[in-house]
Design a protein around this motif. Structure first.
Motif, PDB file in Angstrom:
ATOM      1  N   SER A 193       7.072  -2.238  -7.124  1.00  0.00           N
ATOM      2  CA  SER A 193       7.675  -0.972  -7.846  1.00  0.00           C
ATOM      3  C   SER A 193       9.062  -1.107  -8.253  1.00  0.00           C
ATOM      4  CB  SER A 193       7.584   0.223  -6.459  1.00  0.00           C
ATOM      5  OG  SER A 193       8.101   1.272  -6.997  1.00  0.00           O
ATOM      6  N   ASN A 194       9.206  -1.035  -9.356  1.00  0.00           N
ATOM      7  CA  ASN A 194      10.555  -0.855 -10.023  1.00  0.00           C
ATOM      8  C   ASN A 194      11.506  -2.088  -9.603  1.00  0.00           C
ATOM      9  OD1 ASN A 194      10.047   1.749 -11.425  1.00  0.00           O
ATOM     10  ND2 ASN A 194      10.898   2.675  -9.382  1.00  0.00           N
ATOM     11  N   GLY A 195      10.792  -3.225  -9.788  1.00  0.00           N
ATOM     12  CA  GLY A 195      11.548  -4.570  -9.418  1.00  0.00           C
ATOM     13  C   GLY A 195      11.573  -4.868  -8.035  1.00  0.00           C
ATOM     14  N   PHE A 196      11.042  -4.200  -7.172  1.00  0.00           N
ATOM     15  CA  PHE A 196      11.285  -4.304  -5.609  1.00  0.00           C
ATOM     16  C   PHE A 196       9.858  -4.668  -5.072  1.00  0.00           C
ATOM     17  CE2 PHE A 196      15.255  -2.581  -6.149  1.00  0.00           C
ATOM     18  CZ  PHE A 196      16.097  -2.914  -5.231  1.00  0.00           C
ATOM     19  N   ILE A 197       9.797  -5.621  -4.160  1.00  0.00           N
ATOM     20  CA  ILE A 197       8.443  -5.693  -3.416  1.00  0.00           C
ATOM     21  C   ILE A 197       8.426  -4.788  -2.259  1.00  0.00           C
ATOM     22  CG2 ILE A 197       7.099  -7.071  -1.988  1.00  0.00           C
ATOM     23  CD1 ILE A 197       8.093  -9.387  -4.081  1.00  0.00           C
TER      24      ILE A 197
END
Length: 385
Positions: free
Chosen positions: A196-200
């Motif tokens: 999500s949005n570049g985060f795991i």
């Protein structure tokens, strides 16, 4: 004909003993126009002809409907709404929570207390269903067992951070973990994490189950903590290269704040932890001004704590940035008093801007003028100069 394979991860795991034959059979079944094949699975790998729909997060209304349909509609409460949000609207967790509350005849307040005290343990029913059981199915799968032995510890680190981990920072965060990027891909395949949005990231109920019970006993988490602390120590002088590089805090401030909150609770006397706390607030001041949950802990430090002055000083600057001049002045006045007690020059650790603002607040009144003269005398005039 409708054929439903429920919880099919046990047979669809690509590392399973009969995976090739099973995929071949399912591929053949999916070619018949008179057969509709429906598969539910935690594993995202499905036969080629099967379409995989995106399952959206439950709405608040749908989550309420699930909870009260099981628990009983004895009057809706904001307490339950808060719990539903903290469960990330996870349908299974909501079902288990409502079932546990119903079986134990807990009212809303008792349920909230039990959740705060036990978290994942509350998500267990009398007929041996639990969130833990469903998570363990993924952890004992052939795909997970084929990963590096550090996989469980790595999941613990992801679970620890509210934002998860930045996918662009995997090499920096986990340099000692071989094949780390592939491991994170497998975590997503097994639905233990999601992107999500570049985060795991990890759903809140799974975070509560997989998070380390004692953060200090997790070598990988402690190593990650030290890397964050080292990153905070960069040069924050405007115009210097390190100043622009420090903008990373704007996207990871929640993670760093949580890290500091946990470790300052474990070791209140750790010097490097409180030094990192001051550095964190300096980063917020320059790149993401906001209030911080660390405020109460800073003010609760003993007056002789070596890091209290520095932390209070940056805390006062943060209050200035968010427009709360009353609190900024109160904290700054306390800082000046601590400096006076210690007999050191009134310098506020080099934050001259604080002096000028405080003096400006006092100089317009006779009372303020008298206080300014006292400051001059107690500090031999160094602050005013």
């Amino acid at each position: 004909m409708l054929i439903t394979l429920d919880n099919a991860e046990s047979i669809l795991d690509p590392k399973g003993a009969s995976a090739e034959e099973i995929y071949s059979d399912l591929d053949e079944l999916s070619q018949f126009k008179t057969i509709c094949l429906l598969i539910t699975s935690r594993i995202t790998t499905v036969p080629p002809r099967c379409k995989r729909p995106e399952i959206p997060t439950l709405s608040m209304e749908a989550a309420r409907n699930i909870f009260y349909d099981i628990y009983g509609d004895s009057g809706q409460s904001s307490i339950i709404d808060d719990l539903l949000k903290r469960l990330d609207f996870h349908a299974l967790s909501i079902t288990l929570l409502a079932t546990a509350a119903s079986h134990n005849t807990w009212d809303h307040n008792r349920l909230a207390k039990e959740w705060d005290a036990q978290r994942a343990q509350v998500l267990r029913t009398d007929y041996n269903k639990s969130l833990a059981a469903t998570i363990e199915l993924s952890l004992v799968s052939p795909t997970f067992r084929s990963l590096d032995p550090n996989a469980r510890d790595l999941l613990g680190v992801v679970a620890f951070f509210p934002q998860g981990v930045d996918e662009n920072n995997l090499d920096w965060l986990f340099p000692t973990i071989p094949d780390r990027k592939n491991m994170f891909d497998k975590f997503c395949v097994l639905s233990l994490t999601y992107r999500s949005n570049g985060f795991i990231r990890m759903l809140a109920p799974i975070r509560d189950y997989l998070g380390p019970q004692d953060p200090q006993l997790s070598p990988l988490l402690c190593a990650t903590r030290d890397r964050y602390f080292s990153r905070l120590s960069g040069d924050l002088n405007p115009g210097k290269p390190g100043f622009e590089e420090a903008r990373w805090i704007a996207s990871e401030d929640v993670n760093v704040e949580h890290l500091l909150d946990v470790f300052t609770s474990i070791d209140q006397n750790g010097g490097n932890i409180w030094d990192a706390c001051a550095l964190f607030m300096s980063h917020l001041y320059w790149h993401k001004p906001r209030q911080t949950m660390l405020r109460s802990k800073i003010e609760a430090l003993t007056d002789d704590h070596p890091s209290k002055l520095e932390c209070l000083s940056w805390l006062s600057l943060l209050f200035e940035q968010v427009g709360n001049r009353t609190e900024r002045k109160r904290i700054l006045t306390h800082t000046l008093e601590l400096e006076r007690r210690r007999g050191t020059p009134l310098r506020l650790l080099g934050h001259y801007k604080c002096y000028l603002m405080l003096i400006d607040s006092w100089i317009s009144t006779k009372k303020g003028y008298d206080r300014r003269r006292k400051l001059w005398k107690s500090g031999n005039g160094s602050a005013i100069q």
